[in-house]
Write a protein that holds these residues in place. Structure first.
Motif, PDB file in Angstrom:
ATOM      1  N   MET A  99       0.876  -1.188   0.084  1.00 13.04           N
ATOM      2  CA  MET A  99       0.132   0.076  -0.030  1.00 13.04           C
ATOM      3  C   MET A  99       0.726   1.526  -0.013  1.00 13.04           C
ATOM      4  O   MET A  99       0.570   2.027  -0.750  1.00 13.04           O
ATOM      5  CB  MET A  99      -0.847   0.082   1.170  1.00 13.04           C
ATOM      6  N   TRP A 100       1.959   1.287   0.903  1.00 11.69           N
ATOM      7  CA  TRP A 100       2.800   2.414   1.198  1.00 11.69           C
ATOM      8  C   TRP A 100       3.333   2.933  -0.462  1.00 11.69           C
ATOM      9  O   TRP A 100       3.309   3.864  -0.940  1.00 11.69           O
ATOM     10  CB  TRP A 100       3.874   2.172   1.976  1.00 11.69           C
ATOM     11  N   ARG A 101       3.718   1.907  -1.441  1.00  9.04           N
ATOM     12  CA  ARG A 101       4.380   1.912  -2.600  1.00  9.04           C
ATOM     13  C   ARG A 101       3.329   2.567  -3.593  1.00  9.04           C
ATOM     14  O   ARG A 101       3.661   3.591  -4.386  1.00  9.04           O
ATOM     15  CB  ARG A 101       5.058   0.949  -3.112  1.00  9.04           C
ATOM     16  N   LEU A 102       2.089   1.915  -3.350  1.00 11.67           N
ATOM     17  CA  LEU A 102       1.098   2.564  -4.302  1.00 11.67           C
ATOM     18  C   LEU A 102       0.701   4.018  -4.070  1.00 11.67           C
ATOM     19  O   LEU A 102       0.386   4.855  -4.945  1.00 11.67           O
ATOM     20  CB  LEU A 102      -0.140   1.595  -4.203  1.00 11.67           C
ATOM     21  N   TYR A 121       6.809  -4.415 -11.639  1.00 10.18           N
ATOM     22  CA  TYR A 121       6.859  -4.565 -10.225  1.00 10.18           C
ATOM     23  C   TYR A 121       7.154  -5.721  -9.528  1.00 10.18           C
ATOM     24  O   TYR A 121       6.562  -6.804  -9.924  1.00 10.18           O
ATOM     25  CB  TYR A 121       5.570  -3.703  -9.673  1.00 10.18           C
ATOM     26  N   ASP A 122       8.088  -5.703  -8.902  1.00 11.06           N
ATOM     27  CA  ASP A 122       8.742  -6.871  -7.914  1.00 11.06           C
ATOM     28  C   ASP A 122       8.985  -6.392  -6.679  1.00 11.06           C
ATOM     29  O   ASP A 122       9.951  -5.819  -6.551  1.00 11.06           O
ATOM     30  CB  ASP A 122       9.939  -7.399  -8.551  1.00 11.06           C
ATOM     31  N   LYS A 123       8.301  -6.861  -5.711  1.00 17.02           N
ATOM     32  CA  LYS A 123       8.537  -6.361  -4.156  1.00 17.02           C
ATOM     33  C   LYS A 123       9.789  -6.871  -3.814  1.00 17.02           C
ATOM     34  O   LYS A 123      10.335  -6.177  -2.489  1.00 17.02           O
ATOM     35  CB  LYS A 123       7.558  -6.874  -3.336  1.00 17.02           C
ATOM     36  N   THR A 124      10.593  -7.687  -4.455  1.00 16.77           N
ATOM     37  CA  THR A 124      12.036  -8.142  -3.782  1.00 16.77           C
ATOM     38  C   THR A 124      12.989  -7.317  -4.523  1.00 16.77           C
ATOM     39  O   THR A 124      14.404  -7.165  -4.219  1.00 16.77           O
ATOM     40  CB  THR A 124      12.210  -9.314  -4.306  1.00 16.77           C
ATOM     41  N   ARG A 125      12.809  -6.394  -5.512  1.00 16.15           N
ATOM     42  CA  ARG A 125      13.860  -5.450  -6.215  1.00 16.15           C
ATOM     43  C   ARG A 125      12.950  -3.877  -6.290  1.00 16.15           C
ATOM     44  O   ARG A 125      12.344  -3.681  -7.354  1.00 16.15           O
ATOM     45  CB  ARG A 125      13.739  -6.126  -7.715  1.00 16.15           C
ATOM     46  N   VAL A 126      13.348  -3.039  -5.419  1.00  9.68           N
ATOM     47  CA  VAL A 126      12.710  -2.128  -5.336  1.00  9.68           C
ATOM     48  C   VAL A 126      13.751  -0.892  -5.815  1.00  9.68           C
ATOM     49  O   VAL A 126      14.724  -1.067  -4.967  1.00  9.68           O
ATOM     50  CB  VAL A 126      12.034  -1.539  -3.816  1.00  9.68           C
ATOM     51  N   ALA A 127      13.294  -0.448  -6.468  1.00  8.46           N
ATOM     52  CA  ALA A 127      14.286   0.873  -7.054  1.00  8.46           C
ATOM     53  C   ALA A 127      13.966   2.183  -6.459  1.00  8.46           C
ATOM     54  O   ALA A 127      12.690   2.947  -6.743  1.00  8.46           O
ATOM     55  CB  ALA A 127      14.404   1.103  -8.566  1.00  8.46           C
ATOM     56  N   TYR A 135      10.403   6.132  -6.307  1.00 10.91           N
ATOM     57  CA  TYR A 135       9.703   6.564  -5.074  1.00 10.91           C
ATOM     58  C   TYR A 135       9.978   7.665  -4.402  1.00 10.91           C
ATOM     59  O   TYR A 135       9.408   8.468  -3.954  1.00 10.91           O
ATOM     60  CB  TYR A 135       9.533   5.449  -4.172  1.00 10.91           C
ATOM     61  N   ARG A 136      11.572   8.043  -4.745  1.00 11.30           N
ATOM     62  CA  ARG A 136      12.051   9.191  -3.820  1.00 11.30           C
ATOM     63  C   ARG A 136      11.188  10.623  -3.861  1.00 11.30           C
ATOM     64  O   ARG A 136      10.874  11.211  -2.898  1.00 11.30           O
ATOM     65  CB  ARG A 136      13.407   9.501  -4.423  1.00 11.30           C
ATOM     66  N   ASP A 137      10.903  10.926  -5.022  1.00 11.67           N
ATOM     67  CA  ASP A 137      10.358  12.123  -5.216  1.00 11.67           C
ATOM     68  C   ASP A 137       8.971  12.459  -4.988  1.00 11.67           C
ATOM     69  O   ASP A 137       8.287  13.576  -4.611  1.00 11.67           O
ATOM     70  CB  ASP A 137      10.406  12.770  -6.721  1.00 11.67           C
ATOM     71  N   ALA A 138       8.365  11.268  -4.643  1.00 15.88           N
ATOM     72  CA  ALA A 138       6.857  11.340  -4.068  1.00 15.88           C
ATOM     73  C   ALA A 138       6.635  10.849  -2.682  1.00 15.88           C
ATOM     74  O   ALA A 138       5.578  10.564  -2.296  1.00 15.88           O
ATOM     75  CB  ALA A 138       6.235  10.323  -5.116  1.00 15.88           C
ATOM     76  N   VAL A 139       7.701  10.682  -1.985  1.00 13.34           N
ATOM     77  CA  VAL A 139       7.517  10.384  -0.613  1.00 13.34           C
ATOM     78  C   VAL A 139       6.564  11.153   0.408  1.00 13.34           C
ATOM     79  O   VAL A 139       5.783  10.893   0.922  1.00 13.34           O
ATOM     80  CB  VAL A 139       8.782  10.193   0.281  1.00 13.34           C
TER      81      VAL A 139
END
Length: 80
Positions: free
Chosen positions: A1-4, A31-37, A41-45
């Motif tokens: 959910m956090w990533r979405l 999307y693969d939860k074991t390989r998060v780039a 996501y950085r700019d949208a935290v």
């Protein structure tokens, strides 16, 4: 959910990761939860934190779906 929440508001009940996965893949193809780039996501935290806070501003997210308490962590990290 956090990533979405980095990409969109989401207010509907999601009972399993399997049902959440296609929603994530709309925004992060492959999307693969074991390989998060992190760069994706950085700019949208900040936006993700705002969206998460709106899902449950009481801080009782453990009792709600959808919700995530990660916004509390990011707030503490950026506002010590």
């Amino acid at each position: 959910m956090w990533r979405l929440l980095h990409f969109t508001d989401h207010h509907a009940f999601v009972d399993t990761y399997r049902k959440l996965l296609p929603l994530l893949q709309k925004h992060v193809p492959g999307y693969d939860k074991t390989r998060v780039a992190f760069a994706k996501y950085r700019d949208a935290v900040g936006r993700a934190a705002e969206r998460a806070r709106k899902l449950d501003p009481t801080g009782a997210e453990h009792a709600r779906n959808p919700s995530t308490g990660v916004w509390q962590l990011t707030d503490r990290m950026t506002n010590p």
